[in-house]
Motif scaffolding. Structure first.
Motif, short mmCIF file in Angstrom:
data_model
loop_
_atom_site.label_atom_id
_atom_site.label_comp_id
_atom_site.label_asym_id
_atom_site.label_seq_id
_atom_site.Cartn_x
_atom_site.Cartn_y
_atom_site.Cartn_z
N LEU A 76 0.81 -1.21 0.00
CA LEU A 76 0.00 0.00 0.00
C LEU A 76 0.85 1.26 0.00
O LEU A 76 0.29 2.37 -0.08
N GLY A 77 2.16 1.13 0.10
CA GLY A 77 3.04 2.29 0.02
C GLY A 77 3.70 2.69 1.32
O GLY A 77 4.44 3.68 1.36
N LEU A 78 3.45 1.95 2.44
CA LEU A 78 4.07 2.30 3.71
C LEU A 78 5.51 1.81 3.75
O LEU A 78 5.84 0.79 3.15
N PRO A 79 6.38 2.50 4.47
CA PRO A 79 7.75 1.99 4.65
C PRO A 79 7.75 0.68 5.42
O PRO A 79 6.84 0.39 6.21
N ASN A 80 8.77 -0.11 5.17
CA ASN A 80 8.84 -1.42 5.79
C ASN A 80 8.88 -1.33 7.32
O ASN A 80 8.24 -2.12 8.01
N MET A 81 9.62 -0.36 7.86
CA MET A 81 9.70 -0.19 9.31
C MET A 81 8.34 0.13 9.90
O MET A 81 7.92 -0.46 10.91
N LEU A 82 7.61 1.04 9.28
CA LEU A 82 6.28 1.42 9.78
C LEU A 82 5.30 0.26 9.62
O LEU A 82 4.47 0.03 10.50
N ALA A 83 5.38 -0.46 8.51
CA ALA A 83 4.48 -1.61 8.32
C ALA A 83 4.74 -2.68 9.37
O ALA A 83 3.79 -3.26 9.91
N SER A 84 5.99 -2.95 9.69
CA SER A 84 6.31 -3.94 10.73
C SER A 84 5.81 -3.48 12.09
O SER A 84 5.28 -4.28 12.87
N PHE A 85 5.97 -2.18 12.38
CA PHE A 85 5.50 -1.66 13.66
C PHE A 85 3.98 -1.74 13.77
O PHE A 85 3.44 -2.10 14.83
N LEU A 86 3.26 -1.43 12.69
CA LEU A 86 1.80 -1.51 12.72
C LEU A 86 1.32 -2.96 12.88
O LEU A 86 0.32 -3.23 13.57
N ALA A 87 2.02 -3.91 12.25
CA ALA A 87 1.66 -5.32 12.43
C ALA A 87 1.84 -5.75 13.88
O ALA A 87 0.98 -6.44 14.45
N MET A 88 2.96 -5.33 14.49
CA MET A 88 3.18 -5.64 15.90
C MET A 88 2.16 -4.95 16.79
O MET A 88 1.66 -5.52 17.77
N LEU A 89 1.83 -3.71 16.47
CA LEU A 89 0.84 -2.96 17.25
C LEU A 89 -0.53 -3.63 17.18
O LEU A 89 -1.26 -3.69 18.18
N PHE A 90 -0.89 -4.15 16.01
CA PHE A 90 -2.16 -4.86 15.88
C PHE A 90 -2.18 -6.11 16.77
O PHE A 90 -3.17 -6.40 17.44
N LEU A 91 -1.07 -6.85 16.79
CA LEU A 91 -0.99 -8.04 17.65
C LEU A 91 -1.14 -7.67 19.11
O LEU A 91 -1.88 -8.32 19.87
N VAL A 92 -0.43 -6.63 19.55
CA VAL A 92 -0.51 -6.20 20.95
C VAL A 92 -1.93 -5.75 21.29
O VAL A 92 -2.46 -6.06 22.37
N ALA A 93 -2.58 -5.05 20.37
CA ALA A 93 -3.95 -4.60 20.62
C ALA A 93 -4.91 -5.77 20.78
O ALA A 93 -5.77 -5.77 21.66
N VAL A 94 -4.75 -6.78 19.92
CA VAL A 94 -5.62 -7.97 20.03
C VAL A 94 -5.41 -8.67 21.37
O VAL A 94 -6.38 -9.07 22.04
#
Length: 403
Positions: A76-94
């Motif tokens: 979708l155009g996000l940087p790899n670092m930000l995409a990895s952080f958002l994936a981890m943030l989603f896991l922590v939120a769940v």
């Protein structure tokens, strides 16, 4: 009349073939013994060094599950670092939402525990009075056999608060290590994949590695995500059923059903036992108290025998014996977390074995080779039925052409 003699080259070829067969069986036997020894010794090493080995294994499984989400964010155009952080943030939120839905209502129900305990004790006292004849029969048998009454010895053990206090630093350290390892593994997944694919000397080896990586990721991620959706439906039904039966905190019961259903066989049994205890402790009669547990057993039977096999299909269906062995093996090593990781680890090992070669232990006892050809070996002879992973192979082919 003389019989024709066999040519010496044919005799030499047969002798060489026999020697090669004996050498192959000897090597297979040595490999089998080494594998059995490793299987028996590995639990002690992994359990003693759980602080070292458990975070990487957990991080690898989480990386396999979260990598597709990070890849989609990168597209979708996000940087790899930000995409990895958002994936981890989603896991922590769940995880945080799941724990809040379960722990907060459970904490509110603590005040009701003494009343439920008294009611459960009363129900069991009534049941014991109905079965008093069994105690009389046991005493008569003991008197006739002449066995003396045994003396019970009670050993003092640390309290629950002391055990929690001792275990808290280690648990926090493992959680921190797991979170950091998962983030860095997700962030470095592209570099690691390229290094594994492009540093090979032959194009065929790179293709094989790409297929194995894709098979492991597809199998483990598809299984966990599909089972999570099924368990979410089970949790919603359990929450509605607990509200209909008058149990307190229906959201908590739905969350428990969602989490415990990730553990095949043992999780639903634990859920049934909890529903039975709380139902007996809150209902007016024993029959009414057992209704929630019986209803959940019916729901689990429908889900396990109809819904889950129809959705997962034969590709992700595992042998129940292998599942139970994996659960007992990893729960012995790492406890409850090992039991939750047992099925993803089993899926990973199954995917690797399917591609690299499945052990043929029964055939080996009757003179066959120890390992049957895997998918990788079969691809050298026949055309594969499934298409190759296009993204990895396309990138690999272009890099080889320009390099």
């Amino acid at each position: 009349m003389t019989l024709p003699t066999e040519a010496p080259p044919a005799v030499a070829q047969r002798a060489d073939a026999a020697v090669q067969t004996q050498q192959a069986r000897l090597q297979s036997a040595i490999l089998l013994l080494l594998g059995l020894g490793l299987f028996c010794a590995l639990p002690f090493v992994l359990s003693i060094g759980s602080v070292v080995f458990l975070p990487p294994v957990t991080a690898i499984i989480l990386t396999i599950v979260l990598a597709p989400a990070a890849d989609r964010l990168v597209r979708l155009g996000l940087p790899n670092m930000l995409a990895s952080f958002l994936a981890m943030l989603f896991l922590v939120a769940v995880i945080v939402v799941a724990l809040s839905l379960i722990l907060q209502p459970a904490y509110d129900m603590v005040d009701q525990v003494p009343a439920m305990a008294r009611r459960v004790t009363l129900r069991f006292a009534e049941l014991r009075s109905n079965l008093a004849w069994m105690n009389d029969l046991n005493r008569q048998i003991t008197r006739l056999t002449g066995h003396a009454a045994t003396r019970e010895v009670v050993l003092a053990t640390p309290s629950v608060i002391e055990q929690v206090a001792f275990a808290t630093p280690s648990v926090l350290l493992e959680i921190l290590l797991t979170a950091l390892l998962t983030f860095f593994m997700i962030e470095s997944r592209i570099r690691t994949k390229r290094r594994l694919l492009f540093d090979r000397h032959s194009f065929g080896a790179s293709v094989r590695i790409a297929r194995v990586m894709r098979a492991v990721q597809d199998r483990v991620a598809s299984y966990i995500l599909t089972v999570a959706q099924i368990n979410l439906g089970v949790g919603m039904i359990v929450a509605g059923g607990s509200w209909a039966f008058g149990l307190g905190a229906p959201i908590m019961w739905g969350g428990l059903a969602f989490v415990l259903n990730f553990l095949p066989y043992l999780g639903p049994l634990a859920m049934t036992a909890l529903l039975a205890l709380v139902g007996v402790g809150t209902a007016s009669t024993l029959a009414l108290g057992l209704l929630p547990a019986l209803a959940f057993l019916g729901l689990h039977a429908l889900e396990a025998n109809v819904v889950t096999p129809a959705i997962l299909g034969a590709r992700l269906t595992l042998n129940p014996v292998s599942i139970l062995i994996s659960i007992s093996y990893f729960s012995w090593i790492w406890g409850a977390l090992g039991a939750l990781l047992s099925v993803p680890i089993l899926l990973t090992l199954t995917a690797l074995v399917d591609h690299l070669g499945r052990p043929n232990i029964v055939g080996f006892l009757f003179g066959e080779p120890l390992f049957q050809p895997g998918i990788i070996a079969a691809d050298d002879l026949v055309e594969p039925e499934e298409p190759c992973p296009e993204p990895d192979l396309a990138e690999l082919a272009s890099a080889r052409a320009h390099g």
